[in-house]
Write a protein that holds these residues in place. Structure first.
Motif: not given
Length: 286
Positions: A5, A7, A30, A212, A262, A264, A282-286
């Motif tokens: 991600p 941040h 995070c 996003t 992605e 947000c 936070t944009i995206g994630k694991w």
């Protein structure tokens, strides 16, 4: 492997290092996720360091940087925290930026400032990961800072965690300082925030959250840079420096291949000093 991600964190006042908050809890969450994903390192742009000259960007290359003192925070909160400058990655960042047409230079004398190490301490209290700090450019051109992010975006695929640390609403001239100076209470809200700042805070959330998800990879960059023409921008930002990290983050998303769509998350938020809004995106994630 999923992309890390990206941040955009509002670091707020120095007291965000000394006082517990929703933002501090989210930063730690995070950081824990980043360590679990075995990140290669952190690449950051803050809000308190800018390079002078057209098209110039500096990269921190001091092998043993000192920490600038933090006002209104007990030294025990930060003096013993060992910084971990990533000189190898810093050299690569200089090369990436120069290939993209920037006047990028290594800076071997820069000491780190609270806007970056405040976030690192909160995210990684047990130890600083290898970290590279990228300066702003002193002309504060939003499009230039977005291009800086786009130039470095390929490193995201190598499992580097990108962080922009600035402010969603950060105008020191509008803040109410008395409660902090007299009572050390940075979260006191004796009156509501001003309506213009509430309005801009909503605008920045709308820009990040709604742009996003678009398949147009340039949507976030266009929307974030356009915020500097918002009629209430100058109310929310007395100076431009704390907004450049948002442009940097937008450029990373714009320049990432394979990250289309992605989403947000507005992960946490705190109002400080009545009129300063610390939003954590936070944009995206694991």
């Amino acid at each position: 492997m999923p992309l890390p991600p990206v941040h955009f964190f509002s670091h707020g006042s120095t007291m965000m290092l000394g006082e517990e908050s929703r933002s501090a809890t989210y930063w730690k969450k995070c950081g824990d996720a980043a360590l679990a994903a075995n990140i290669k390192g952190v690449i950051m742009m803050g809000a308190h360091w800018d390079a002078r000259g057209a098209n110039r960007i500096d990269v921190a290359m001091h092998p043993s940087p000192a920490k600038s003192p933090v006002a209104y925070v007990h030294p025990s909160k930060y003096v013993d925290y060992k910084l971990n400058p990533d000189l190898k990655t810093g050299k690569r960042c200089v090369e990436f930026l120069n290939r993209s047409g920037f006047d990028a230079r290594p800076n071997e004398t820069f000491d780190w400032i609270h806007d970056t190490y405040l976030i690192l301490i909160r995210m990684f209290p047990s130890g600083c990961p290898p970290t590279t700090i990228i300066s702003m450019n002193g002309r504060f051109d939003p499009h230039l800072h977005a291009r800086v992010g786009a130039a470095l975006a390929p490193l995201r695929k190598e499992n580097y965690l990108f962080i922009g640390t600035g402010g969603a609403v950060h105008n020191l001239y509008r803040n109410h300082w008395w409660q902090m100076l007299r009572y050390s209470d940075n979260f006191a809200q004796p009156v509501p925030p001003e309506s213009s700042l509430l309005e801009f805070r909503q605008s920045i959330e709308d820009v990040f959250v709604r742009n996003t998800r678009s398949k147009d990879r340039s949507a976030l960059r266009r929307a974030v840079t356009r915020l500097m023409k918002h009629p209430l921008f100058r109310d929310a930002h007395g100076t431009d420096d704390h907004f450049m990290a948002a442009c940097f983050v937008a450029g990373i998303i714009d320049g990432t291949e394979g990250g289309e769509g992605e989403e947000c998350e507005l992960g946490a938020e705190d109002w400080e000093l009545v009129n300063m809004c610390n939003s954590q995106f936070t944009i995206g994630k694991w």
